[in-house]
Design an enzyme around this catalytic site. Structure first.
Site, PDB file in Angstrom:
ATOM      1  N   CYS A   2      -1.167  -6.736   3.308  1.00 21.00           N
ATOM      2  CA  CYS A   2      -1.548  -6.999   2.022  1.00 21.00           C
ATOM      3  C   CYS A   2      -1.711  -8.514   1.749  1.00 21.00           C
ATOM      4  O   CYS A   2      -0.734  -9.300   2.319  1.00 21.00           O
ATOM      5  CB  CYS A   2      -0.657  -6.454   1.003  1.00 21.00           C
ATOM      6  SG  CYS A   2      -0.197  -4.781   1.007  1.00 21.00           S
ATOM      7  N   ARG A  27      -4.834  -9.361   6.724  1.00 15.89           N
ATOM      8  CA  ARG A  27      -3.487  -8.864   6.581  1.00 15.89           C
ATOM      9  C   ARG A  27      -3.484  -7.493   6.071  1.00 15.89           C
ATOM     10  O   ARG A  27      -2.612  -6.848   5.753  1.00 15.89           O
ATOM     11  CB  ARG A  27      -2.731  -9.883   5.727  1.00 15.89           C
ATOM     12  CG  ARG A  27      -2.488 -11.233   6.133  1.00 15.89           C
ATOM     13  CD  ARG A  27      -1.919 -12.156   5.202  1.00 15.89           C
ATOM     14  NE  ARG A  27      -0.588 -11.857   5.151  1.00 15.89           N
ATOM     15  CZ  ARG A  27       0.604 -12.299   5.908  1.00 15.89           C
ATOM     16  NH1 ARG A  27       0.458 -13.378   6.551  1.00 15.89           N
ATOM     17  NH2 ARG A  27       1.911 -11.910   5.609  1.00 15.89           N
ATOM     18  N   TRP A  72      -3.115  -2.895   1.922  1.00 16.35           N
ATOM     19  CA  TRP A  72      -3.120  -2.192   2.986  1.00 16.35           C
ATOM     20  C   TRP A  72      -2.003  -0.854   2.741  1.00 16.35           C
ATOM     21  O   TRP A  72      -0.842  -1.260   2.121  1.00 16.35           O
ATOM     22  CB  TRP A  72      -2.209  -3.143   4.114  1.00 16.35           C
ATOM     23  CG  TRP A  72      -2.192  -2.212   5.544  1.00 16.35           C
ATOM     24  CD1 TRP A  72      -3.088  -2.579   6.642  1.00 16.35           C
ATOM     25  CD2 TRP A  72      -1.119  -1.597   6.021  1.00 16.35           C
ATOM     26  NE1 TRP A  72      -2.620  -1.686   7.563  1.00 16.35           N
ATOM     27  CE2 TRP A  72      -1.388  -1.399   7.476  1.00 16.35           C
ATOM     28  CE3 TRP A  72       0.231  -1.219   5.538  1.00 16.35           C
ATOM     29  CZ2 TRP A  72      -0.432  -0.419   8.295  1.00 16.35           C
ATOM     30  CZ3 TRP A  72       1.165  -0.650   6.440  1.00 16.35           C
ATOM     31  CH2 TRP A  72       0.538  -0.007   7.841  1.00 16.35           C
ATOM     32  N   ASN A  98       3.236  -7.083  -2.636  1.00 11.26           N
ATOM     33  CA  ASN A  98       3.105  -6.671  -1.186  1.00 11.26           C
ATOM     34  C   ASN A  98       4.537  -6.135  -1.149  1.00 11.26           C
ATOM     35  O   ASN A  98       5.546  -6.750  -1.725  1.00 11.26           O
ATOM     36  CB  ASN A  98       2.936  -8.139  -0.477  1.00 11.26           C
ATOM     37  CG  ASN A  98       1.644  -8.456  -0.424  1.00 11.26           C
ATOM     38  OD1 ASN A  98       0.867  -7.893  -0.950  1.00 11.26           O
ATOM     39  ND2 ASN A  98       1.532  -9.811   0.098  1.00 11.26           N
ATOM     40  N   GLY A  99       4.730  -5.319  -0.132  1.00 13.97           N
ATOM     41  CA  GLY A  99       5.930  -4.790   0.021  1.00 13.97           C
ATOM     42  C   GLY A  99       6.224  -3.357  -0.477  1.00 13.97           C
ATOM     43  O   GLY A  99       5.264  -2.579  -0.892  1.00 13.97           O
ATOM     44  N   GLU A 481       0.512  -4.744  27.765  1.00 12.98           N
ATOM     45  CA  GLU A 481      -0.237  -5.648  26.903  1.00 12.98           C
ATOM     46  C   GLU A 481      -1.668  -4.993  27.012  1.00 12.98           C
ATOM     47  O   GLU A 481      -2.538  -5.173  25.932  1.00 12.98           O
ATOM     48  CB  GLU A 481       0.134  -6.996  26.943  1.00 12.98           C
ATOM     49  CG  GLU A 481      -0.874  -8.028  25.967  1.00 12.98           C
ATOM     50  CD  GLU A 481      -0.765  -7.825  24.508  1.00 12.98           C
ATOM     51  OE1 GLU A 481       0.264  -6.968  24.200  1.00 12.98           O
ATOM     52  OE2 GLU A 481      -1.456  -8.431  24.006  1.00 12.98           O
ATOM     53  N   LYS A 485      -4.012  -3.793  23.746  1.00 11.49           N
ATOM     54  CA  LYS A 485      -5.217  -4.587  23.557  1.00 11.49           C
ATOM     55  C   LYS A 485      -6.164  -3.500  23.328  1.00 11.49           C
ATOM     56  O   LYS A 485      -7.110  -3.463  22.243  1.00 11.49           O
ATOM     57  CB  LYS A 485      -5.605  -5.607  24.268  1.00 11.49           C
ATOM     58  CG  LYS A 485      -4.795  -7.036  24.242  1.00 11.49           C
ATOM     59  CD  LYS A 485      -5.133  -7.698  22.899  1.00 11.49           C
ATOM     60  CE  LYS A 485      -4.108  -7.557  21.861  1.00 11.49           C
ATOM     61  NZ  LYS A 485      -2.768  -7.693  21.966  1.00 11.49           N
ATOM     62  N   GLU A 488      -5.757  -0.834  20.440  1.00 11.25           N
ATOM     63  CA  GLU A 488      -5.806  -1.582  18.980  1.00 11.25           C
ATOM     64  C   GLU A 488      -7.300  -1.650  18.632  1.00 11.25           C
ATOM     65  O   GLU A 488      -7.577  -1.545  17.466  1.00 11.25           O
ATOM     66  CB  GLU A 488      -4.682  -2.467  18.947  1.00 11.25           C
ATOM     67  CG  GLU A 488      -4.495  -3.552  19.604  1.00 11.25           C
ATOM     68  CD  GLU A 488      -3.426  -4.634  19.077  1.00 11.25           C
ATOM     69  OE1 GLU A 488      -2.948  -4.502  18.304  1.00 11.25           O
ATOM     70  OE2 GLU A 488      -3.252  -5.324  19.949  1.00 11.25           O
ATOM     71  N   HIS A 504       5.634  10.396  39.212  1.00  8.97           N
ATOM     72  CA  HIS A 504       6.508  11.182  38.797  1.00  8.97           C
ATOM     73  C   HIS A 504       6.297  11.766  37.603  1.00  8.97           C
ATOM     74  O   HIS A 504       6.912  12.028  36.515  1.00  8.97           O
ATOM     75  CB  HIS A 504       7.796  10.128  38.335  1.00  8.97           C
ATOM     76  CG  HIS A 504       8.539   9.635  39.666  1.00  8.97           C
ATOM     77  ND1 HIS A 504       9.046  10.360  40.621  1.00  8.97           N
ATOM     78  CD2 HIS A 504       8.544   8.276  39.935  1.00  8.97           C
ATOM     79  CE1 HIS A 504       9.370   9.622  41.610  1.00  8.97           C
ATOM     80  NE2 HIS A 504       9.331   8.354  41.335  1.00  8.97           N
ATOM     81  N   LYS A 601      -2.418  -7.380  10.291  1.00  7.71           N
ATOM     82  CA  LYS A 601      -1.833  -8.460  11.138  1.00  7.71           C
ATOM     83  C   LYS A 601      -0.231  -8.702  11.194  1.00  7.71           C
ATOM     84  O   LYS A 601       0.138  -8.996  12.255  1.00  7.71           O
ATOM     85  CB  LYS A 601      -2.476  -9.923  10.874  1.00  7.71           C
ATOM     86  CG  LYS A 601      -2.315 -11.300  11.451  1.00  7.71           C
ATOM     87  CD  LYS A 601      -2.576 -11.094  12.783  1.00  7.71           C
ATOM     88  CE  LYS A 601      -2.478 -12.195  13.911  1.00  7.71           C
ATOM     89  NZ  LYS A 601      -2.611 -11.798  14.881  1.00  7.71           N
TER      90      LYS A 601
HETATM   91  C1  G6P Z   1       1.557  -6.095  13.976  1.00  6.72           C
HETATM   92  C2  G6P Z   1       0.323  -6.615  14.647  1.00  6.72           C
HETATM   93  C3  G6P Z   1       0.609  -7.011  16.234  1.00  6.72           C
HETATM   94  C4  G6P Z   1       1.768  -7.725  16.418  1.00  6.72           C
HETATM   95  C5  G6P Z   1       2.991  -7.434  15.543  1.00  6.72           C
HETATM   96  C6  G6P Z   1       4.076  -8.253  15.610  1.00  6.72           C
HETATM   97  O1  G6P Z   1       1.962  -5.052  14.464  1.00  6.72           O
HETATM   98  O2  G6P Z   1      -0.881  -5.647  14.718  1.00  6.72           O
HETATM   99  O3  G6P Z   1      -0.573  -7.516  16.817  1.00  6.72           O
HETATM  100  O4  G6P Z   1       1.981  -7.992  17.858  1.00  6.72           O
HETATM  101  O5  G6P Z   1       2.409  -7.031  14.319  1.00  6.72           O
HETATM  102  O6  G6P Z   1       3.684  -9.416  14.843  1.00  6.72           O
HETATM  103  P1  G6P Z   1       4.373 -10.841  14.890  1.00  6.72           P
HETATM  104  O7  G6P Z   1       3.828 -11.640  13.922  1.00  6.72           O
HETATM  105  O8  G6P Z   1       5.711 -10.809  14.709  1.00  6.72           O
HETATM  106  O9  G6P Z   1       4.211 -11.580  16.339  1.00  6.72           O
END
Ligand code: G6P
Length: 606
Positions: A2, A27, A72, A98-99, A481, A485, A488, A504, A601
């Site tokens: 948000c 965000r 969001w 927000n929150g 990772e 990627k 997502e 396994h 984000k």
């Molecule tokens: C969200 C984002 C991720 C990110 C994670 C941690 O889930 O979608 O891409 O890695 O938060 O964010 P930070 O700002 O704590 O690194």
């Protein structure tokens, strides 16, 4: 998660709010709204993007006071009605939030019993009604907000306006960031500096429990007990240009392409060629203390957690200190044993992720020594920790993390070198790592040069519904990772496994429909990895190998060959082709690369 923007001053608020919301859209982006005050409150809000909101805001939407929000969804589905701002029944008070308000159900029931009719399903709306009731009792707006927040359990960043006080905005923070922007006879507030840098670089971060009143000619801040607080403005290094796509089609591609520079900035001034050490002044720790730790525990969420796994590996290898990484949310909820001989490392690009922040607070409460590896200067986690390493990677706008991931891994290499060289890492090994680090930016340029070929491979593999990613030891966090990627941003199902675990269980999934991306560095585990490739191919699985040389036998359908560095640092380079692969797969599938569905984000709620 948000976004909030607020303005008070001589200009029309609406264009400033819309521009700010655009910058915050990464965000949260399922609905958006604005309200301005001009002989009463005028509201526009829609389900959809900020661009959809801009279409319904009339040109003559005048008023020099306003607040805006990009949402969001947490309480209530994304819809026009649930979009913020939320208004009191008499349309006197407007709130953006927000929150999460945890006791919203209880407060709502009480208000409804008193005859209040709710317009939305949100938790936020209770704030509008409660604040309206307090101003009706002749409280000032700031007092009404302060008293209302005393009855709130949960997290919030809020901005509130009152139709009958057209010259002021009240903002408050608890667990969800609020930053004030100081202009020339105008004031701004936002949940992120990204919305402010076009107008001012003088900012003030509110602390949890703090409130502020903004008027065109200044501001004052106070605590929840009404005592005034003193704040020193900070100057932000980043300007509006850092938030542009810079001619790239997407922020993600821009951020992937920036990695040679961002990584250079992370290392800048920190490498010492004379003693082959890293200078990390921000850790606030002398050599004796640094030697004293017997374990390292790393916490973070999402990609930050995976970079923590790379970090744990680097610290174990270079400093020979037992290290491991854990998701911050898991850590905080399992009542962790906090040990005085352990160095705790919290990782966060944004410095605002709620689970990571809460884990840091839990650690501090139990007397743990916590350092942060953080990108956003002055953010909540950066302020909470005992010391740390700033990434200096510049703003990361695309939801999927790329440059912050690699800069965090580099920061871990610096930390590992630092911890190693006060212990048993030899000067020769120190030099080897310093020289390896220096080579990284140039080698990343070389990998970026293979972009077109990687785009072709992504196009070839993207139509598969599922992909497996495997790696061993140093390659395993890279595989995780890479899978993260891909899932997502392209929504292709991707699973990561240690290569050794394949037989396994998950080998049962391998077949023509499930290709494997295999991370195969040229290290002491090369032969074992090649055996795994043979096992996959024997089951009819296609293999895309990422490594340092073509295998002798035909063990892979496709190979991406990248430059070799020191084995400890190779994981950083192995990540880059996987970022490009995910990016091009998402483009090939027509996805919204920078704003993938359901994600945000920075996740500032639990
Ligand atoms: C969200 C984002 C991720 C990110 C994670 C941690 O889930 O979608 O891409 O890695 O938060 O964010 P930070 O700002 O704590 O690194």
């Amino acid at each position: 998660m948000c976004g909030i923007v607020a303005y008070v001053g001589p200009k029309d608020a609406a264009p400033i709010l819309l521009e700010g919301l655009q910058r915050l859209e990464y965000r949260g982006y399922d609905s958006a709204g604005v309200v301005v005050s001009n002989k009463g409150l005028k509201v526009r809000k829609v389900k959809g993007r900020v661009a959809d909101l801009a279409k319904v805001v009339p040109v003559r939407f005048k008023g020099g006071l306003g607040i805006g929000h990009t949402r969001w969804a947490t309480h209530g589905v994304p819809s026009d009605v649930n979009a913020h701002p939320h208004l009191s029944a008499d349309e006197r008070i407007a709130v953006v939030h927000n929150g999460i308000i945890e006791n919203a159900g209880e407060l709502r029931a009480k208000l409804e019993a008193d005859g209040v009719v709710f317009a939305s399903e949100t938790d936020t709306e209770v704030l509008a009604h409660l604040i309206a009731a307090a101003v009706d009792e002749n409280e000032s707006l700031e007092e009404a907000v302060r008293k209302t927040l005393k009855s709130i359990v949960g997290t919030y960043g809020i901005a509130v306006i009152d139709a009958e006080r057209p010259g002021e905005v009240v903002v408050a923070r608890n667990g969800s960031p609020i930053v004030l922007g100081i202009g020339e006879k105008e004031m701004f507030a936002a949940s992120d500096v990204a919305a402010l840098v076009r107008y001012t670089r003088q900012v003030v971060h509110l602390e949890d429990g703090e409130l502020a009143v903004l008027k065109a000619d200044g501001f004052h801040t106070f605590a929840s007990d009404a005592r005034e607080t003193a704040k020193e403005p900070l100057t932000v290094d980043w300007d509006a240009g850092h938030y542009d796509t810079g001619g790239y089609e997407h922020y993600l591609l821009k951020e992937i392409s920036e990695q040679p520079e961002t990584m250079t900035r992370t290392m800048s001034g920190r490498l010492d060629e004379r003693f082959h050490v890293a200078h990390l002044g921000g850790l606030n720790m002398d050599a004796r203390e640094t030697r004293g730790f017997r374990r390292v525990k790393i916490i973070g969420c999402g990609s930050a957690y995976y970079s923590g796994q790379i970090g744990a590996q680097l610290i174990e290898e270079l400093a020979r200190i037992p290290s491991d990484a854990e998701p911050a949310s898991e850590f905080r909820y399992r009542n962790p044993v906090v040990d005085p001989d352990t160095l705790y490392v919290a990782i966060s690009q944004s410095g605002e992720t709620y689970d990571t922040l809460a884990a840091v607070q839990e650690l501090k409460r139990k007397g743990g020594r916590v350092i942060g590896i953080v990108n956003a200067v002055g953010s909540a986690i950066a302020r909470e920790v005992d010391g740390g390493i700033y990434l200096h990677a510049g703003p990361e706008v695309s939801v999927a993390s790329t440059k912050a991931f690699t800069s965090t891994s580099v920061a871990f290499a610096l930390l590992a070198l630092h911890l190693g060289r006060v212990r048993d890492l030899s000067p020769a090994d120190g030099r080897r790592i310093v020289e390896g680090l220096r080579k990284l930016p140039g080698q990343i340029e070389q990998i970026l040069g293979q972009g077109e070929r990687i785009a072709e491979l992504a196009k070839k593999y993207a139509p598969h519904p599922s992909m497996m990613f495997v790696g061993r030891v140093r390659g395993y966090p890279v595989a995780r990772e890479g899978a993260q990627k891909l899932k997502e941003i392209s929504y292709v199902h991707a699973e990561a496994y240690p290569a050794s675990e394949l037989k396994h269980g998950p080998l049962a999934l391998i077949g023509p429909d499930m290709p494997t991306v295999a991370i195969v560095p040229d290290d002491e585990l090369l032969d074992k990895n090649l055996t795994t490739l043979g096992e996959i191919r024997a089951r009819g699985g296609q293999v895309l190998m990422v490594g340092h040389r073509e295998p002798d036998a035909k063990l892979a359908d496709d190979v991406i060959v990248i430059p070799k560095n020191e084995i400890e640092l190779d994981p950083i380079l192995l990540t880059i082709p996987l970022q490009l692969f995910a990016y091009h797969a998402a483009v090939a599938l027509g996805r919204d690369v920078d704003k993938p569905r359901n994600l945000a984000k920075s996740v500032t709620v639990e």
